[in-house]
Design a protein around this motif. Structure first.
Motif, PDB file in Angstrom:
ATOM      1  N   ARG A 112     -13.315   8.557  12.629  1.00  0.00           N
ATOM      2  CA  ARG A 112     -12.357   7.665  13.309  1.00  0.00           C
ATOM      3  C   ARG A 112     -11.523   8.485  14.290  1.00  0.00           C
ATOM      4  O   ARG A 112     -11.268   8.050  15.417  1.00  0.00           O
ATOM      5  N   ASN A 158      -9.464   2.660  -0.868  1.00  0.00           N
ATOM      6  CA  ASN A 158      -9.446   2.600   0.597  1.00  0.00           C
ATOM      7  C   ASN A 158     -10.237   3.746   1.218  1.00  0.00           C
ATOM      8  O   ASN A 158     -10.906   3.564   2.235  1.00  0.00           O
ATOM      9  N   LYS A 168      -5.873   2.606  -5.806  1.00  0.00           N
ATOM     10  CA  LYS A 168      -6.004   1.791  -4.582  1.00  0.00           C
ATOM     11  C   LYS A 168      -6.249   2.690  -3.367  1.00  0.00           C
ATOM     12  O   LYS A 168      -7.037   2.352  -2.478  1.00  0.00           O
ATOM     13  N   SER A 228      -6.087  -5.493  -3.470  1.00  0.00           N
ATOM     14  CA  SER A 228      -7.073  -5.451  -2.404  1.00  0.00           C
ATOM     15  C   SER A 228      -7.736  -6.798  -2.206  1.00  0.00           C
ATOM     16  O   SER A 228      -7.906  -7.567  -3.142  1.00  0.00           O
ATOM     17  N   GLY A 229      -8.124  -7.035  -0.967  1.00  0.00           N
ATOM     18  CA  GLY A 229      -8.858  -8.250  -0.662  1.00  0.00           C
ATOM     19  C   GLY A 229      -8.330  -8.932   0.583  1.00  0.00           C
ATOM     20  O   GLY A 229      -8.782 -10.008   0.954  1.00  0.00           O
ATOM     21  N   ASN A 259       0.848  -1.201   0.000  1.00  0.00           N
ATOM     22  CA  ASN A 259       0.000   0.000   0.000  1.00  0.00           C
ATOM     23  C   ASN A 259       0.879   1.246   0.000  1.00  0.00           C
ATOM     24  O   ASN A 259       0.893   2.020   0.954  1.00  0.00           O
ATOM     25  N   GLU A 314     -13.640   2.758   1.017  1.00  0.00           N
ATOM     26  CA  GLU A 314     -13.803   1.705   2.049  1.00  0.00           C
ATOM     27  C   GLU A 314     -14.093   2.361   3.414  1.00  0.00           C
ATOM     28  O   GLU A 314     -15.004   1.931   4.135  1.00  0.00           O
ATOM     29  N   TYR A 315     -13.359   3.418   3.745  1.00  0.00           N
ATOM     30  CA  TYR A 315     -13.595   4.135   5.007  1.00  0.00           C
ATOM     31  C   TYR A 315     -15.030   4.687   5.036  1.00  0.00           C
ATOM     32  O   TYR A 315     -15.726   4.592   6.046  1.00  0.00           O
ATOM     33  N   LYS A 341      -4.410   2.903   9.330  1.00  0.00           N
ATOM     34  CA  LYS A 341      -3.002   2.862   8.958  1.00  0.00           C
ATOM     35  C   LYS A 341      -2.624   4.027   8.053  1.00  0.00           C
ATOM     36  O   LYS A 341      -1.465   4.226   7.774  1.00  0.00           O
TER      37      LYS A 341
HETATM   38  C1  6PG Z   1      -7.733  -3.960   1.151  1.00  0.00           C
HETATM   39  C2  6PG Z   1      -7.685  -3.177   2.427  1.00  0.00           C
HETATM   40  C3  6PG Z   1      -6.307  -3.225   3.024  1.00  0.00           C
HETATM   41  C4  6PG Z   1      -6.272  -2.847   4.489  1.00  0.00           C
HETATM   42  C5  6PG Z   1      -6.735  -1.460   4.773  1.00  0.00           C
HETATM   43  C6  6PG Z   1      -6.984  -1.221   6.243  1.00  0.00           C
HETATM   44  O1  6PG Z   1      -8.106  -3.356   0.164  1.00  0.00           O
HETATM   45  O2  6PG Z   1      -7.417  -5.149   1.162  1.00  0.00           O
HETATM   46  O3  6PG Z   1      -8.022  -1.862   2.150  1.00  0.00           O
HETATM   47  O4  6PG Z   1      -5.461  -2.442   2.223  1.00  0.00           O
HETATM   48  O5  6PG Z   1      -7.027  -3.756   5.203  1.00  0.00           O
HETATM   49  O6  6PG Z   1      -5.738  -0.582   4.315  1.00  0.00           O
HETATM   50  O7  6PG Z   1      -6.871   0.121   6.448  1.00  0.00           O
HETATM   51  P1  6PG Z   1      -6.870   0.822   7.841  1.00  0.00           P
HETATM   52  O8  6PG Z   1      -5.957   0.049   8.744  1.00  0.00           O
HETATM   53  O9  6PG Z   1      -6.334   2.180   7.533  1.00  0.00           O
HETATM   54  O10 6PG Z   1      -8.277   0.795   8.301  1.00  0.00           O
END
Ligand code: 6PG
Length: 476
Positions: free
Chosen positions: A287, A186, A182, A128-129, A102, A189-190, A260
């Motif tokens: 967060r 993410n 990517k 990702s995954g 990442n 994803e948040y 992260k």
């Molecule tokens: C993915 C996830 C992976 C990771 C996240 C967690 O696509 O597989 O996104 O990259 O689990 O980065 O992110 P945080 O620790 O910032 O929540």
């Protein structure tokens, strides 16, 4: 030299990618700084395919056929640079170094330029995954030179997830484009996770429902438009009982979210490019608020709520309202994320195909969802769509839920339940569709105190009013 591709860095992600490659019939060179991990991989999984293990980086490089393809799967930042520095002198012109961690995309741009100067290809790729995806088929977002994709594409497509037989991997664009996409993945994803968490909180506070009951609602939602990996795991998590206490598992988990940093990068870039990614930003700040322990300590019990006691009358109708509000807010978050990709693509000269990004996110990755098909279709209708929300499908789908969305956000406010992502998404929706925003007043204020000038609605040009003198208008 007979290995077709190599992986250096055999922590869980690297190890699983190597196994995935071997299971798909590739001869895989494997290396790890401390050789123990390499030996255990070969010992435990040697029967899954063909591995060529090396204890030194030089032997590892020598075991690869040319052009060599080396996947580096170590911690982002310094550790990645260290491995690249060690690797480069061992490589020959045309070889391909792939960073599958990442990485922050500006680092990828820098590394790509440096390796290009050495006659090497550098591919920064999003993967990702999680651990399972790496092993069974992730979504893969590679950036770098087109030429490198000619070599690498067939391998990566083969090990990627498939949806309707279509690989969840495609060429994204030059230099940092893959890691950028990517990063936005993410960020989305948040946003997705925050929206789901707010929906859970609304159901908990509004209905007084138990985790088990809310889990059942999410399981039901997962059979409709909201069907997605995150909704599915939410249902599973909510149904889980804590072995130690016998309580619902979520009820014993501390409410302080960590990160992260990829969400933070996404927000920082949104600010740099001036793209309002409010859903992602609210999710990232939510967060941060959850982790603001001294502030929360000082506020709890001290800040008056003056809120009602929430007593939902029609429970089924409320659940449906929350579902519609969740879907609408989710569309806003994605629409904003795709705006950010378009802006970055223009800024950095990447020419990213947004429909293709939605296509490779349909499987393998954390935000995989049924509704990504709708996004791909929207960009197929118009590759230059200025606003995903304004596509005919989404206008209709979100339009159906607008009143529910307003009811949920206003009820939450009246009852003192924080819904930063739901609320700001609705504010964005109303803002972006407004015929006229109050930015006119801001421009007038800026001109008043700083002679920053303004434009008019009735004439071309840039103007300034002599606020401290005769208040006459001059063309600036
Ligand atoms: C993915 C996830 C992976 C990771 C996240 C967690 O696509 O597989 O996104 O990259 O689990 O980065 O992110 P945080 O620790 O910032 O929540």
């Amino acid at each position: 030299a007979r290995a077709q591709i190599g992986v250096t860095g055999l922590a869980v992600m690297g190890r699983n990618l190597a196994r995935n490659l071997a299971r798909n019939g590739f001869v895989v060179a494997v290396h790890n700084r401390s050789a123990g991990r390499m030996h255990s991989l070969v010992a435990e999984h040697g029967d899954e395919g063909e591995f060529v293990g090396s204890e030194t980086l030089a032997d590892f490089v020598a075991s690869l056929e040319r052009p060599r393809k080396v996947i580096v799967m170590v911690k982002a930042g310094g550790p990645t640079d260290a491995v690249i520095d060690e690797l480069v002198p061992l490589l020959d012109e045309g070889d391909i170094v792939i960073d599958a961690g990442n990485a922050h995309f500006p680092d990828t741009r820098r590394r790509e330029a440096a390796l290009k100067a050495e006659g090497l290809h550098f591919v920064g790729t999003g993967v990702s995954g999680g651990e399972e995806g790496a092993l069974l088929g992730p979504s893969i977002m590679p950036g770098g030179s087109r030429e490198s994709y000619e070599w690498l594409g067939p391998i990566l497509e083969k090990i990627s997830a498939k949806v309707d037989g279509v690989p969840c991997c495609t060429y994204v664009g030059p230099d940092g484009a893959g890691h950028f996409v990517k990063m936005v993945h993410n960020g989305i994803e948040y946003a997705d996770m925050q929206l789901i968490a707010e929906a859970y909180d609304l159901l908990k506070q509004g209905l007084g429902a138990t985790a088990q009951e809310i889990g059942e609602i999410f399981a039901r939602w997962n059979t409709g438009d909201l069907e997605s990996f995150l909704i599915e795991i939410t249902a599973e998590v909510l149904a889980h009982t804590d072995a130690a206490t016998g309580a619902a598992f979520v009820d014993v988990v501390l409410d302080q979210a960590e990160q992260k940093g990829t969400g933070r990068w996404t927000v920082q870039n949104g600010l740099d490019l001036g793209v309002p990614i409010t859903g992602i930003a609210e999710a990232t700040f939510a967060r941060a608020l959850s982790g603001s322990v001294p502030q929360r300590g000082a506020a709890a019990g001290a800040l008056p709520a003056h809120a009602g006691t929430w007593d939902v009358q029609d429970r089924e109708a409320f659940v449906e309202d929350v579902r519609l509000a969740l879907y609408a807010s989710k569309v806003v978050a994605y629409s904003q994320g795709f705006d950010q990709i378009a802006a970055a693509s223009a800024e950095y000269g990447w020419d990213i195909d947004r429909g293709a990004m939605a296509r490779i996110w349909r499987g393998g990755c954390i935000i995989r969802a049924r509704f990504l098909n709708r996004i791909t279709e929207a960009y197929e209708r118009d590759a230059h769509l200025p606003l995903l929300l304004a596509d005919e499908y989404f206008t209709e789908a979100v339009g159906q839920g607008v009143q529910a969305w307003r009811r949920v956000v206003s009820q939450a406010a009246l009852n003192g339940v924080p819904t930063p992502a739901f609320s700001s998404s609705l504010a964005y929706y109303d803002g972006v569709r407004a015929e006229r925003l109050p930015a006119n007043l801001i421009q007038a204020q800026r001109d008043f105190f700083g002679a920053h000038t303004y434009r008019r609605t009735d004439r071309e040009g840039t103007f300034h009013t002599g606020w401290s003198t005769d208040r006459a208008e001059v063309e600036a």
